[in-house]
Design a protein around this motif. Structure first.
Motif, PDB file in Angstrom:
ATOM      1  N   ALA A  26       0.840  -1.196   0.000  1.00  0.00           N
ATOM      2  CA  ALA A  26       0.000   0.000   0.000  1.00  0.00           C
ATOM      3  C   ALA A  26       0.874   1.244   0.000  1.00  0.00           C
ATOM      4  O   ALA A  26       2.009   1.235   0.474  1.00  0.00           O
ATOM      5  CB  ALA A  26      -0.924   0.001   1.219  1.00  0.00           C
ATOM      6  N   GLU A  27       0.334   2.316  -0.545  1.00  0.00           N
ATOM      7  CA  GLU A  27       1.102   3.554  -0.670  1.00  0.00           C
ATOM      8  C   GLU A  27       1.568   4.097   0.675  1.00  0.00           C
ATOM      9  O   GLU A  27       2.622   4.695   0.783  1.00  0.00           O
ATOM     10  CB  GLU A  27       0.260   4.617  -1.381  1.00  0.00           C
ATOM     11  CG  GLU A  27       1.101   5.774  -1.808  1.00  0.00           C
ATOM     12  CD  GLU A  27       0.575   6.428  -3.061  1.00  0.00           C
ATOM     13  OE1 GLU A  27       0.666   7.643  -3.127  1.00  0.00           O
ATOM     14  OE2 GLU A  27       0.079   5.718  -3.943  1.00  0.00           O
ATOM     15  N   ASP A  28       0.796   3.858   1.730  1.00  0.00           N
ATOM     16  CA  ASP A  28       1.162   4.392   3.047  1.00  0.00           C
ATOM     17  C   ASP A  28       1.885   3.365   3.915  1.00  0.00           C
ATOM     18  O   ASP A  28       1.971   3.527   5.122  1.00  0.00           O
ATOM     19  CB  ASP A  28      -0.091   4.914   3.754  1.00  0.00           C
ATOM     20  CG  ASP A  28      -1.118   3.821   4.013  1.00  0.00           C
ATOM     21  OD1 ASP A  28      -1.023   2.742   3.391  1.00  0.00           O
ATOM     22  OD2 ASP A  28      -2.028   4.046   4.831  1.00  0.00           O
ATOM     23  N   ALA A  29       2.447   2.312   3.319  1.00  0.00           N
ATOM     24  CA  ALA A  29       3.175   1.297   4.081  1.00  0.00           C
ATOM     25  C   ALA A  29       4.345   1.959   4.808  1.00  0.00           C
ATOM     26  O   ALA A  29       5.038   2.804   4.229  1.00  0.00           O
ATOM     27  CB  ALA A  29       3.673   0.197   3.157  1.00  0.00           C
ATOM     28  N   PRO A  30       4.577   1.590   6.078  1.00  0.00           N
ATOM     29  CA  PRO A  30       5.647   2.229   6.867  1.00  0.00           C
ATOM     30  C   PRO A  30       7.024   2.153   6.211  1.00  0.00           C
ATOM     31  O   PRO A  30       7.778   3.120   6.244  1.00  0.00           O
ATOM     32  CB  PRO A  30       5.633   1.460   8.188  1.00  0.00           C
ATOM     33  CG  PRO A  30       4.267   0.877   8.275  1.00  0.00           C
ATOM     34  CD  PRO A  30       3.829   0.625   6.868  1.00  0.00           C
ATOM     35  N   TRP A  31       7.374   1.042   5.584  1.00  0.00           N
ATOM     36  CA  TRP A  31       8.702   0.910   4.970  1.00  0.00           C
ATOM     37  C   TRP A  31       8.879   1.891   3.815  1.00  0.00           C
ATOM     38  O   TRP A  31       9.988   2.361   3.567  1.00  0.00           O
ATOM     39  CB  TRP A  31       8.972  -0.523   4.509  1.00  0.00           C
ATOM     40  CG  TRP A  31       8.148  -0.985   3.345  1.00  0.00           C
ATOM     41  CD1 TRP A  31       6.939  -1.619   3.402  1.00  0.00           C
ATOM     42  CD2 TRP A  31       8.465  -0.848   1.953  1.00  0.00           C
ATOM     43  NE1 TRP A  31       6.485  -1.877   2.140  1.00  0.00           N
ATOM     44  CE2 TRP A  31       7.396  -1.425   1.229  1.00  0.00           C
ATOM     45  CE3 TRP A  31       9.525  -0.302   1.257  1.00  0.00           C
ATOM     46  CZ2 TRP A  31       7.373  -1.461  -0.165  1.00  0.00           C
ATOM     47  CZ3 TRP A  31       9.503  -0.346  -0.135  1.00  0.00           C
ATOM     48  CH2 TRP A  31       8.434  -0.926  -0.827  1.00  0.00           C
ATOM     49  N   LYS A  32       7.786   2.220   3.123  1.00  0.00           N
ATOM     50  CA  LYS A  32       7.883   3.172   2.015  1.00  0.00           C
ATOM     51  C   LYS A  32       8.197   4.571   2.538  1.00  0.00           C
ATOM     52  O   LYS A  32       8.977   5.313   1.948  1.00  0.00           O
ATOM     53  CB  LYS A  32       6.602   3.186   1.198  1.00  0.00           C
ATOM     54  CG  LYS A  32       6.438   1.968   0.318  1.00  0.00           C
ATOM     55  CD  LYS A  32       5.238   2.103  -0.575  1.00  0.00           C
ATOM     56  CE  LYS A  32       5.116   0.908  -1.484  1.00  0.00           C
ATOM     57  NZ  LYS A  32       3.977   1.018  -2.385  1.00  0.00           N
ATOM     58  N   LYS A  33       7.573   4.930   3.652  1.00  0.00           N
ATOM     59  CA  LYS A  33       7.812   6.250   4.251  1.00  0.00           C
ATOM     60  C   LYS A  33       9.262   6.355   4.723  1.00  0.00           C
ATOM     61  O   LYS A  33       9.921   7.380   4.519  1.00  0.00           O
ATOM     62  CB  LYS A  33       6.836   6.469   5.421  1.00  0.00           C
ATOM     63  CG  LYS A  33       6.695   7.892   5.809  1.00  0.00           C
ATOM     64  CD  LYS A  33       5.950   8.648   4.720  1.00  0.00           C
ATOM     65  CE  LYS A  33       5.743  10.075   5.119  1.00  0.00           C
ATOM     66  NZ  LYS A  33       5.636  10.956   3.974  1.00  0.00           N
ATOM     67  N   ILE A  34       9.784   5.292   5.323  1.00  0.00           N
ATOM     68  CA  ILE A  34      11.170   5.272   5.788  1.00  0.00           C
ATOM     69  C   ILE A  34      12.119   5.422   4.606  1.00  0.00           C
ATOM     70  O   ILE A  34      13.067   6.204   4.638  1.00  0.00           O
ATOM     71  CB  ILE A  34      11.466   3.977   6.581  1.00  0.00           C
ATOM     72  CG1 ILE A  34      10.708   3.995   7.897  1.00  0.00           C
ATOM     73  CG2 ILE A  34      12.970   3.801   6.812  1.00  0.00           C
ATOM     74  CD1 ILE A  34      10.672   2.661   8.610  1.00  0.00           C
TER      75      ILE A  34
END
Length: 120
Positions: A26-34
């Motif tokens: 998903a676009e808001d996955a925590p690993w993507k934000k990191i």
């Protein structure tokens, strides 16, 4: 459903209904934000020598100016082609991004697993 032209990523309120594997994508996955924050800091570290910075990757790289500056700093070369210093229109922004991509092609730098959304 999300109206983004790039992906059919569900809205955050729909994310609870997704299986675990889809939540990770998903676009808001925590690993993507990191990963996004890490890359932003890395870019800013290189851009500070030309007195530029990035706050939001999509917005700030979208007009091509900071992307061109980053490539010039990293390669220690100037773009071979002129670009629009003040891109007010979508076409100008796209042309600037094209200048950066053509530079990468000339330098024989391949982009792997890189996708993009429309420039706004």
């Amino acid at each position: 459903m999300n109206s983004s032209p790039c992906e059919d990523t569900p809205l955050p309120e729909e994310a609870e209904e997704l299986p675990a594997a889809e939540k990770e994508l998903a676009e808001d996955a925590p690993w993507k934000k990191i990963q996004q924050n890490t890359f932003t800091r890395w870019c800013n570290e290189h851009l500070k020598c030309v007195h530029k910075s990035i706050g939001d990757l999509q917005r700030d790289l979208g007009d091509g100016l900071r992307l061109i500056a980053l490539l010039e700093v990293l390669s220690q070369k100037k773009m071979g082609r002129k670009h629009h210093p003040r891109p007010n229109f979508r076409q100008m922004k796209l042309e600037n991004v094209s200048v950066a991509l053509e530079f990468l092609e000339r330098e024989r730098i391949k982009l792997v697993s890189i996708g993009g959304c429309a420039v706004g």
